[in-house]
Design an enzyme around this catalytic site. Structure first.
Site, PDB file in Angstrom:
ATOM      1  N   HIS A  60       0.703  -1.198   0.071  1.00 44.74           N
ATOM      2  CA  HIS A  60      -0.078  -0.024   0.003  1.00 44.74           C
ATOM      3  C   HIS A  60       0.716   1.432   0.025  1.00 44.74           C
ATOM      4  O   HIS A  60       0.378   2.534  -0.643  1.00 44.74           O
ATOM      5  CB  HIS A  60      -1.007  -0.001   1.185  1.00 44.74           C
ATOM      6  CG  HIS A  60      -2.131  -0.717   0.681  1.00 44.74           C
ATOM      7  ND1 HIS A  60      -2.065  -2.241   1.012  1.00 44.74           N
ATOM      8  CD2 HIS A  60      -3.160  -0.714   0.128  1.00 44.74           C
ATOM      9  CE1 HIS A  60      -3.466  -2.769   0.743  1.00 44.74           C
ATOM     10  NE2 HIS A  60      -4.093  -1.881  -0.128  1.00 44.74           N
ATOM     11  N   ARG A 115     -10.395   4.941  -0.607  1.00 45.71           N
ATOM     12  CA  ARG A 115     -10.009   3.952   0.183  1.00 45.71           C
ATOM     13  C   ARG A 115     -10.379   4.641   1.567  1.00 45.71           C
ATOM     14  O   ARG A 115      -9.499   5.326   2.215  1.00 45.71           O
ATOM     15  CB  ARG A 115      -8.416   3.586   0.149  1.00 45.71           C
ATOM     16  CG  ARG A 115      -8.042   2.823  -1.262  1.00 45.71           C
ATOM     17  CD  ARG A 115      -6.806   2.450  -1.136  1.00 45.71           C
ATOM     18  NE  ARG A 115      -6.244   1.382  -2.113  1.00 45.71           N
ATOM     19  CZ  ARG A 115      -5.775   1.575  -3.326  1.00 45.71           C
ATOM     20  NH1 ARG A 115      -5.892   2.769  -3.803  1.00 45.71           N
ATOM     21  NH2 ARG A 115      -5.752   0.414  -4.111  1.00 45.71           N
ATOM     22  N   ASN A 162      -5.294  -5.910  -7.803  1.00 51.25           N
ATOM     23  CA  ASN A 162      -4.040  -6.324  -6.867  1.00 51.25           C
ATOM     24  C   ASN A 162      -4.278  -7.414  -6.265  1.00 51.25           C
ATOM     25  O   ASN A 162      -3.079  -8.278  -6.027  1.00 51.25           O
ATOM     26  CB  ASN A 162      -3.862  -5.026  -6.011  1.00 51.25           C
ATOM     27  CG  ASN A 162      -3.861  -3.641  -6.668  1.00 51.25           C
ATOM     28  OD1 ASN A 162      -3.664  -3.554  -7.797  1.00 51.25           O
ATOM     29  ND2 ASN A 162      -4.193  -2.549  -5.939  1.00 51.25           N
ATOM     30  N   ASP A 163      -5.404  -7.451  -5.412  1.00 50.07           N
ATOM     31  CA  ASP A 163      -5.537  -8.528  -4.612  1.00 50.07           C
ATOM     32  C   ASP A 163      -5.889  -9.887  -5.488  1.00 50.07           C
ATOM     33  O   ASP A 163      -5.458 -10.992  -5.277  1.00 50.07           O
ATOM     34  CB  ASP A 163      -6.719  -8.364  -3.687  1.00 50.07           C
ATOM     35  CG  ASP A 163      -6.186  -7.778  -2.507  1.00 50.07           C
ATOM     36  OD1 ASP A 163      -4.848  -8.191  -1.834  1.00 50.07           O
ATOM     37  OD2 ASP A 163      -6.907  -6.806  -1.949  1.00 50.07           O
ATOM     38  N   ARG A 183       1.575  -9.957  -2.177  1.00 46.23           N
ATOM     39  CA  ARG A 183       1.939  -8.725  -2.870  1.00 46.23           C
ATOM     40  C   ARG A 183       3.066  -7.892  -2.199  1.00 46.23           C
ATOM     41  O   ARG A 183       3.466  -6.947  -2.823  1.00 46.23           O
ATOM     42  CB  ARG A 183       0.697  -7.911  -3.043  1.00 46.23           C
ATOM     43  CG  ARG A 183      -0.122  -7.393  -1.816  1.00 46.23           C
ATOM     44  CD  ARG A 183      -1.684  -7.196  -2.121  1.00 46.23           C
ATOM     45  NE  ARG A 183      -1.671  -5.711  -2.136  1.00 46.23           N
ATOM     46  CZ  ARG A 183      -2.823  -4.988  -2.333  1.00 46.23           C
ATOM     47  NH1 ARG A 183      -3.909  -5.444  -2.264  1.00 46.23           N
ATOM     48  NH2 ARG A 183      -2.762  -3.801  -2.399  1.00 46.23           N
ATOM     49  N   CYS A 225     -10.308  -1.096 -10.521  1.00 48.97           N
ATOM     50  CA  CYS A 225      -9.869  -0.117  -9.547  1.00 48.97           C
ATOM     51  C   CYS A 225      -8.313  -0.865  -9.155  1.00 48.97           C
ATOM     52  O   CYS A 225      -7.831   0.098  -8.335  1.00 48.97           O
ATOM     53  CB  CYS A 225     -10.687   0.301  -8.591  1.00 48.97           C
ATOM     54  SG  CYS A 225     -10.864  -1.126  -7.534  1.00 48.97           S
TER      55      CYS A 225
HETATM   56  C1  PEP Z   1      -7.069  -4.150  -5.132  1.00 45.16           C
HETATM   57  O1  PEP Z   1      -6.771  -5.119  -4.400  1.00 45.16           O
HETATM   58  O2  PEP Z   1      -7.087  -4.446  -6.374  1.00 45.16           O
HETATM   59  C2  PEP Z   1      -7.569  -2.932  -4.686  1.00 45.16           C
HETATM   60  C3  PEP Z   1      -8.013  -1.906  -5.576  1.00 45.16           C
HETATM   61  O3  PEP Z   1      -7.634  -2.966  -3.312  1.00 45.16           O
HETATM   62  P1  PEP Z   1      -6.478  -2.377  -2.319  1.00 45.16           P
HETATM   63  O4  PEP Z   1      -5.125  -2.272  -3.351  1.00 45.16           O
HETATM   64  O5  PEP Z   1      -6.680  -1.363  -1.591  1.00 45.16           O
HETATM   65  O6  PEP Z   1      -6.049  -3.923  -1.397  1.00 45.16           O
HETATM   66 MG    MG Z   2      -7.685  -5.155  -2.504  1.00 44.50          MG
END
Ligand code: PEP
Ligand code: MG
Length: 757
Positions: free
Chosen positions: A363, A470, A627-628, A638, A675
């Site tokens: 993050h 967020r 991302n997740d 990650r 996103c």
């Molecule tokens: C994601 O996981 O792609 C996402 C947008 O949420 P975060 O990166 O805050 O986990």
């Molecule tokens: Mg996420």
């Protein structure tokens, strides 16, 4: 055996530099294996050969002089194949290369094992014996195990030398490169400021003091303060513990005396070091020495020294906190960067970020991208405490840090920076033009936000909505849960600034690597644990307060959408929707004119991909958190730099999953957005447009770059490219195919991933 291994590794760990580490290795290994020769050869990239760096048993004059070219001799063969060679009689092997200087002709038995760190061969560890006999299986296994454990230590020692401008064999070097992964693209050149967490002896950087006498008297006053604390503690517990145990306190007080630890620290300050650095150096030396002792009782004393010296460090840091001096071209470096560390540096002075821990999708890297600061993550071999004040080049495209830069390399990077500035200036013109492909297909570009400052920046970049707010960011920056009223104000600001454009607020997504100091979640496996919707459904009071705050904030604006993170089944969506309805009813009962907002689900887990249709039926929109999703599909943490090279949103499995989500959302006639960070990667964005995503939501700093690339490619060309890459089996090949299309479309090299310097 295990004891011997541990003993050697600890001793090597405690060595003060590379040469001492290697000397310890050859001496101890020869003893442990009861053999006649042990030598270490290290690969010196500067002269492209393996240099005999240390030996017990070969002629002393050959050390540092003898070297073997790549692939030359048995040592070269071990390195080339990255595999051990165990021979009864080395002299009859075709690759045997006799070097007179070493005097090795009398040694027949030969066992060489490679020293491998992060897939690259650093050198070769060799044992030899006069007798014609193969080393047995146990000896071979011992050497392999030892070499695997020592590789990291040797790499670290090499890196420490390299920072000082020296190659392993002592040649002067420049342009030493430390690799990590890209956290945020861009190049910067600046001076390092190392930041470190409080009272941690292991992370104090080396720095010079400006006033030696003042520093010594300050150190002495802190030392006395700790001695007073100890005496006081001793008094307090009188009568509660046995007299002999109480005497330990006297020992502690004496350990800090002028003629013991204290004196050594003062000596170091006299040599110019600042007090914190001198204390950390002396403490760490003693801690290492005690940790190496074979006697259990004495080994335990390392803990006492750490405790005592941490107390002194605490006073040094608290009594007169050193005001951080941020240079105008600060490159902030830390073992583990946190958002709070970033926040402390005046924005105009921050030119780059480097974190030893973490990865491109941590993050803090996402935050850096939002701020548009070139960032390298996971630079695991960086010798942190040697870096303070040094000039480095930071290549955020490749994820590299270069120390001791030569004039040639500096000039090359300065040119890239100039190009970067020209590109940014050129993109300014795109702010007010719509995002359409070359054949006029309209694409909507939204932004991801966390702070109010992001909102202002986003509007300035021409964002058409917020695809992900967020909401945990204000929670992370607070010292307790923000109240409903406080939340209402924060949310109102975001909604108002964007109205009438839509703002998608995600319900609290904590857990994983997002830990609230006032609500710690301590788990073995946090990314598979209590995260996102799982936490908030278990704490409806937190969820309800947040949703009520969102609804209240939207009154009269009506541009709110609510989105649920980390959903793995339909029950979670049903339960959350019930709670949102309840919150809405409560507000209506308060006679507030609140409109019920559209609700969406994030697709972040493989389970959710397979349930897209079922989930879509329950909500108004779908948004992919790539991302997740990438992390969970590829089983790649990650945040973990060791596996960062396996994390790729271009992996065919990820692209297939995304394609499936879009098709199923479309079948249910639900709008679908993305996103995750890949939406802000210009090459990936082209594929996402071709797949049919309605909205791409990204960090504001990426918006104009993505817009510029989308405008230069036609939807037809994007779809052809998609057809082509969906047939491919490898992420790297896909990335190259995308780059080639961008190249053919005339996209600037700085916007492509295959940028060459
Ligand atoms: C994601 O996981 O792609 C996402 C947008 O949420 P975060 O990166 O805050 O986990
Ligand atoms: Mg996420």
């Amino acid at each position: 055996m295990l004891e011997q291994l541990r003993g050697i590794v600890q001793r090597v760990n405690a060595a003060k530099d590379l040469q001492s580490a290697l000397n310890i290795i050859v001496r101890r290994v020869r003893e442990a294996l009861n053999t006649q020769v042990c030598s270490v050869y290290l690969f010196d990239t500067d002269i492209n050969s393996h240099v005999l760096m240390a030996s017990e048993g070969l002629k002393a004059e050959s050390v540092g002089h003898v070297s073997l070219d790549i692939g030359e001799g048995l040592v070269g063969l071990v390195a080339k194949h990255a595999e051990p060679i165990n021979l009864q009689d080395a002299s009859i092997h075709p690759s045997y290369h006799y070097i007179e200087e070493t005097g090795e002709e009398v040694f027949h038995a030969f066992l060489g094992v490679p020293i491998i760190h992060h897939r690259s061969v650093l050198g070769v560890l060799v044992v030899q014996h006069e007798e014609r006999r193969r080393f047995d299986e146990g000896e071979e296994a011992f050497l392999i195990t030892l070499s695997a454990q020592l590789a990291g230590v040797i790499a670290h020692a090499e890196a420490t030398g390299a920072i000082q401008g020296l190659s392993p064999s002592g040649h002067r070097v420049s342009d030493t490169m430390f690799s990590g992964v890209s956290g945020s693209s861009g190049v910067s050149i600046g001076h390092v400021v190392v930041v470190f967490p409080p009272a941690d002896l292991s992370q104090i950087p080396e720095r010079q003091t400006k006033n030696i006498d003042k520093e010594i008297s300050f150190f002495n006053s802190c030392l006395n303060a700790v001695q007073d604390d100890m005496r006081e503690l001793n008094e307090q517990i009188a009568g509660e513990i046995a007299e002999e145990e109480r005497q330990l306190f006297d020992v502690y007080v004496r350990m800090l005396d002028d003629d013991a630890l204290g004196n050594e620290v003062v000596e170091r300050i006299r040599m110019g070091s600042w007090a914190q650095g001198a204390l950390a150096y002396v403490a760490n030396e003693h801690i290492r020495k005690f940790e190496m002792m074979s006697d259990d009782y004495l080994r335990e004393r390392a803990v006492d020294i750490r405790d005592l010296c941490s107390r002194v460090l605490f006073y040094l840091q608290q009594k007169e906190p050193v005001a951080m001096e941020y240079l105008d071209d600060t490159i902030l470096v830390s073992d583990e960067l946190t958002p709070a560390m970033l926040a402390e540096v005046p924005k105009e002075k921050l030119t780059g970020l480097v974190s030893v821990k973490g990865s491109g999708n941590s993050h803090v890297a996402i935050l850096a991208r939002t701020m548009g600061i070139p960032t390298v993550m996971g630079a695991v071999d960086l010798p942190l405490n040697q870096l303070d004040g040094k000039q480095v080049i930071l290549d955020g495209y490749k994820g590299e840090v270069i120390s001791n830069p030569s004039d040639l390399v500096l000039t090359r990077y300065k040119n890239t920076m100039k190009e970067q500035d020209e590109l940014t200036a050129g993109l300014e013109d795109l702010k007010d033009v719509p995002c359409v492909t070359a054949d006029e297909h309209r694409v909507h570009l939204w932004v991801n936000t966390g702070l109010m400052s992001d909102v202002m920046h986003s509007l300035d970049q021409g964002a058409e909505g917020i695809g992900l707010f967020r909401t945990e960011v204000p929670f992370l920056l607070s010292e307790r849960f923000p109240s409903e009223q406080e939340q209402t104000e924060i949310y109102r600001e975001q909604l108002q600034a964007f109205a009438p454009k839509l703002v998608t607020m995600r319900t609290l997504d904590i857990g994983g690597d997002k830990d609230l100091s006032y609500f710690p979640i301590d788990e073995e496996n946090p990314f598979l644990g209590w995260r996102g919707i799982r936490v908030t459904l278990d704490h409806p009071e937190i969820f309800m307060a947040q949703v009520r705050a969102m609804l209240r904030a939207s009154i009269g604006l009506e541009n709110l959408q609510i989105m649920l993170p980390m959903v793995s089944n339909v029950n979670e969506v049903n339960s959350a929707t019930q709670l949102i309805k309840r919150a809405h009813r409560e507000l209506l009962q308060e006679r507030l004119d609140v409109k019920f907002p559209p609700i969406g689900v994030m697709i972040e887990l493989p389970a959710a991909v397979y349930q897209t249709r079922a989930l879509a039926k329950l909500v108004d929109f779908i948004s992919v958190g790539s991302n997740d999703l990438t992390q969970y599909l590829l089983a790649v943490d990650r945040n973990n730099p060791r596996v960062a090279n396996l994390y790729s949103a271009f992996h065919p499995a990820v692209l297939n999953a995304l394609y499936q989500v879009v098709s199923e959302a479309q079948e249910e006639e639900r709008p679908v957005s993305i996103c995750g960070e890949m939406a802000g990667d210009p090459g990936a964005a082209v594929l996402l447009v071709a797949m049919g995503f309605d909205i791409l939501s990204m960090n504001a700093a990426a918006l104009l770059k993505v817009k510029s690339v989308i405008r230069s490619v036609s939807l037809d060309a994007a779809q052809d490219l998609l057809d082509q890459v969906m047939q491919m089996e490898d992420a790297q090949m896909i990335r190259s195919a995308v780059d080639l299309t961008l190249y053919n479309a005339g996209v600037d090299r700085l916007l492509r991933s295959s940028r060459t310097n």
